[in-house]
Design a protein around this motif. Structure first.
Motif, mmCIF file in Angstrom:
data_model
loop_
_atom_site.group_PDB
_atom_site.id
_atom_site.type_symbol
_atom_site.label_atom_id
_atom_site.label_comp_id
_atom_site.label_asym_id
_atom_site.label_seq_id
_atom_site.Cartn_x
_atom_site.Cartn_y
_atom_site.Cartn_z
ATOM 1 N N ALA A 87 -6.809 -8.491 3.628
ATOM 2 C CA ALA A 87 -7.045 -8.301 2.188
ATOM 3 C C ALA A 87 -5.983 -7.367 1.606
ATOM 4 O O ALA A 87 -5.494 -7.583 0.490
ATOM 5 N N GLY A 88 -5.591 -6.333 2.372
ATOM 6 C CA GLY A 88 -4.549 -5.425 1.904
ATOM 7 C C GLY A 88 -3.231 -6.163 1.728
ATOM 8 O O GLY A 88 -2.533 -5.987 0.727
ATOM 9 N N GLY A 89 -2.889 -7.002 2.695
ATOM 10 C CA GLY A 89 -1.663 -7.798 2.595
ATOM 11 C C GLY A 89 -1.682 -8.682 1.367
ATOM 12 O O GLY A 89 -0.696 -8.780 0.633
ATOM 13 N N GLN A 90 -2.838 -9.299 1.104
ATOM 14 C CA GLN A 90 -2.943 -10.167 -0.078
ATOM 15 C C GLN A 90 -2.748 -9.380 -1.368
ATOM 16 O O GLN A 90 -2.012 -9.787 -2.262
ATOM 17 N N MET A 91 -3.435 -8.225 -1.452
ATOM 18 C CA MET A 91 -3.356 -7.451 -2.696
ATOM 19 C C MET A 91 -1.942 -6.958 -2.943
ATOM 20 O O MET A 91 -1.447 -6.988 -4.063
ATOM 21 N N GLY A 109 0.292 -9.769 -3.854
ATOM 22 C CA GLY A 109 -0.061 -10.205 -5.203
ATOM 23 C C GLY A 109 0.631 -9.398 -6.287
ATOM 24 O O GLY A 109 0.884 -9.894 -7.387
ATOM 25 N N ILE A 110 0.969 -8.143 -5.980
ATOM 26 C CA ILE A 110 1.682 -7.299 -6.948
ATOM 27 C C ILE A 110 3.018 -7.942 -7.317
ATOM 28 O O ILE A 110 3.499 -7.808 -8.434
ATOM 29 N N TYR A 111 3.599 -8.694 -6.366
ATOM 30 C CA TYR A 111 4.873 -9.358 -6.633
ATOM 31 C C TYR A 111 4.664 -10.742 -7.252
ATOM 32 O O TYR A 111 5.615 -11.503 -7.378
ATOM 33 N N ALA A 140 7.406 -8.860 -0.593
ATOM 34 C CA ALA A 140 6.233 -9.734 -0.695
ATOM 35 C C ALA A 140 6.057 -10.513 0.593
ATOM 36 O O ALA A 140 4.926 -10.702 1.061
ATOM 37 N N MET A 141 7.188 -10.941 1.185
ATOM 38 C CA MET A 141 7.110 -11.701 2.440
ATOM 39 C C MET A 141 6.573 -10.820 3.574
ATOM 40 O O MET A 141 5.831 -11.278 4.426
ATOM 41 N N LEU A 142 6.965 -9.534 3.544
ATOM 42 C CA LEU A 142 6.458 -8.608 4.558
ATOM 43 C C LEU A 142 4.931 -8.530 4.468
ATOM 44 O O LEU A 142 4.222 -8.649 5.463
#
Lengths: 175, 507
Positions: free
Chosen positions: B437-441, B444-446, B471-473
């Motif tokens: 979920a952290g990765g998604q959020m 998502g900022i990008y 964003a890819m990271l």
């Protein structure tokens, strides 16, 4: 115990610790609530409040008229005409699966975008700025935009709209 | 006495368990776990399609079917079947009473099971590739809408049966206190919200069914959105109420928390009922038609009083746990109670992780993304997907998993198997979901969009987007987290199924 009957009288005074916490929480809630209308007044980026009901066929006609009346300055790699609007009104039509036309805008000039769809619901996401609006059929949604940076800004559809949803793109060029 | 034959006394809690209630709980809980299994398989397909390392592992048509099915199985079927089991537990079992009408309970179960399975069939066959929200004028098959309605009617019947069972417990004299136990009170609030929510569901799904049959010619897309979200958003508040009831339940079962001074906790539950149903417009913040004044009123004022409720529970639940552990003698310094807490008990670690992830990742981002201006940069991006994977997919799911570890011995009368492995289950699932979920959020900022098959090549469109490498990271972290979480999910499903079949019988 939370799973058995409570004491006969449970409406008892709240502890001091709890009072402090509830007060802090309430202040936090009121501040966050106050910030929304406050920022709506002082902030420069707000959602738009202007929209009109429109027949999709009529919106398509107006977009065609807009393309005719605008200056055609080129073509994108996928064959969309790039048009430079002459006035402040800009039409951007979403259909399965593209945004048309591609637009060339002037930096610092304020435009009234007319967003609508001729088929299903779409999402307009201007990248890499990451600004997002819904594009809903039967409604002409007017969003006022003043570009402040020059460059190429692709538009991605970010509401699922059908089989080739992921191939749906548009383009805004700011000079 | 004939009346007593259908009751047994639970050897763990001392509660009287009504056999028909027990069977209904079993049926609903088993279906919940089966739906989680289906949703989990689809989750793997969806995650591997979006993970940059294994991108587009299935083709786009299958991906959109899998995504629709994943949402329906997890967000609707797993959660609601479990809540139905919870409603029977909270009414009949906790009040030592009998289910008011077991046959109607079975009718409701059949409606929900048939509805749920038909939804899956329609989605897998590609007759309903419309996503969870099925925004008109995108159209699914009439059978899809019909099965959603059947499922919802079943759930509504169980809510009514829940109220009837409470009344019956009073009439039979099995529960005489004028106030319900806190857990039952919380579940009652969930059931009240459910009735309101399902009414909105009927208002929008019945015309949509008629439209798909050609009886109604036209459904206004904005009307659909407004009413659908009066279903879609409050249905998550049913989950919140049910989850917090589970928190109180688990606090009591794991460490013996007492829920002292219930005035605040109960008031907070009532606030949910009063205020949270109106906050649904934060899904419509960048939509036409609704004025900003209305959006701000709806998403701001009223929602923040519901936030107050959440903040009250965020104090009451851990405070109850701390007090209970201090009573057991862990009084040295500020944090001995926390250090000596039963972290090896998967129900306790599940409860604590649920609290942390739901509150800090899910709740806070919810308030932020529900702000008018921030929503411009969050709407329909992966930030939203990350938000609800922190709330319902991590918080609620962990709380329900942790509760399951008690449901199996109390209701199925079987001990959990592989207890050594189970100690790690909440940690695997919780940490996996934090990364996911952290990765998604963060991605998502990008501007990484949600519900999107191919952000890498856009299906070969010559126009493209040059994504920020950061964003890819974050997308890569998302995939790693998803795989860890799915592993945690596999352990959960596996151990629960094995325990029910082959667990040692509880004496």
């Amino acid at each position: 115990m939370s799973i058995s009957a409570p004491e006969r009288v449970w409406w008892t005074p709240v502890d001091k610790d709890e009072k402090i916490w509830v007060t802090i929480a309430l202040i936090f809630c009121l501040v966050t609530f106050f910030m929304m209308p406050f920022y709506h007044v002082v902030g420069k980026q707000n959602t738009s409040s202007e929209s009109y009901r429109i027949d999709p066929a009529e919106f398509e006609k107006r977009t065609e008229l807009f393309i005719q009346q605008s200056e055609k300055v080129g073509e994108t790699a996928n064959g969309l005409p790039i048009v430079k609007p002459r006035g402040e009104d800009v039409y951007l039509l979403a259909r399965q699966f593209q945004f048309e036309p591609a637009l060339q805008l002037e930096k610092g000039k304020t435009y009234r975008f007319h967003l609508s769809s001729v088929d299903v619901q779409h999402g307009m996401s201007i990248l890499p700025l990451n600004m997002n609006w819904m594009v809903i059929p039967e409604y002409d949604y007017i969003v006022t935009i003043t570009p402040t940076t020059s460059g190429e800004f692709p538009i991605v559809c970010n509401e699922f709209c059908g089989a080739a949803h992921h191939a749906m793109l548009g383009m805004i060029i700011v000079k | 006495m004939a009346l007593e034959q259908d009751m047994r006394t639970c050897s763990i809690t001392g509660l009287k368990v009504h056999k028909p209630a027990e069977n209904l709980i079993k049926a609903n809980a088993v279906f919940a776990v089966v739906c989680m299994l289906l949703g989990g398989v689809l989750a793997l397909a969806v995650a591997l399609t979006r993970w940059p390392v294994t991108q587009r592992i299935i083709d786009s048509d299958l991906f959109y079917r899998a995504l629709t099915g994943h949402a329906l199985d997890m967000l609707i079927a797993w959660i609601i079947f479990f809540e139905m089991a919870g409603l029977y537990f909270g009414s009949a079992v906790l009040l030592n009473g009998r289910v008011a009408a077991p046959k109607i309970g079975w009718l409701a179960f059949i409606l929900m099971a048939v509805g749920g399975l038909t939804i899956n069939y329609e989605v897998v066959m590609g007759h309903a590739t419309v996503m969870f929200t099925s925004y008109v004028p995108l159209q699914a098959s009439p059978l899809y809408y019909l099965s959603v309605i059947l499922f919802a009617v079943g759930a509504l019947i169980v809510c009514c049966l829940f109220f009837a069972t409470i009344v019956k417990a009073r009439l039979d004299g099995t529960y005489t206190n004028p106030s319900l136990p806190l857990v039952t009170f919380g579940l009652a609030c969930a059931a009240i919200i459910a009735v309101v929510t399902l009414a909105h569901g009927a208002i929008i799904y019945i015309p949509t069914l008629l439209w798909s049959l050609g009886i109604i010619q036209h459904i206004d897309p904005m009307t659909y959105r407004v009413i659908w979200w009066a279903l879609g958003h409050p249905s998550q508040q049913i989950n919140v109420c049910a989850m917090i009831s589970c928190w109180y339940l688990l606090g009591t079962l794991t460490v013996g928390a007492k829920a002292e001074n219930q005035k605040l906790a109960r008031t907070a539950f009532v606030f949910y009922v009063l205020f949270i149903n109106v906050a649904s417009e934060h899904h419509l913040l960048v939509d036409p038609v609704i004025s900003p004044a209305h959006k701000v009123w709806n998403t701001g004022y009223v929602m923040h009083l519901a936030v107050l409720s959440s903040m009250i529970h965020a104090l009451k639940v851990p405070a109850g746990i701390e007090k209970a552990l201090r009573r057991q003698g862990y009084n040295n310094g500020l944090f001995e109670w926390l250090k000596k807490a039963p972290w090896g008990n998967p129900s306790f670690s599940g409860l604590m992780l649920s609290l942390l992830i739901f509150g800090f990742m899910g709740g806070i981002t919810g308030v932020i993304f529900g702000t008018e201006q921030v929503n411009l940069t969050a709407h329909n991006t992966w930030r939203i997907t990350g938000h609800f994977h922190a709330t319902v997919a991590s918080g609620t799911t962990l709380a329900f998993m942790a509760t399951t570890y008690y449901i199996v011995p109390i209701i199925f009368q079987r001990e959990m198997v592989m207890k050594g492995l189970l100690k790690f289950q909440p940690w695997l699932f919780g940490i996996g979901m934090i990364l996911m979920a952290g990765g998604q959020m963060l991605a998502g900022i990008y501007g990484i969009p949600r519900r999107h098959y191919d952000i890498f090549t856009f299906g070969g469109n010559p126009l493209t987007v040059a994504w920020d490498p950061t964003a890819m990271l974050f997308m890569t972290i998302f995939g790693v987290g998803a795989i860890i979480a799915i592993l945690g999910g596999v352990i959960f499903v596996l151990t629960v199924v094995l325990s029910i079949i082959a667990g040692k019988k509880v004496a």
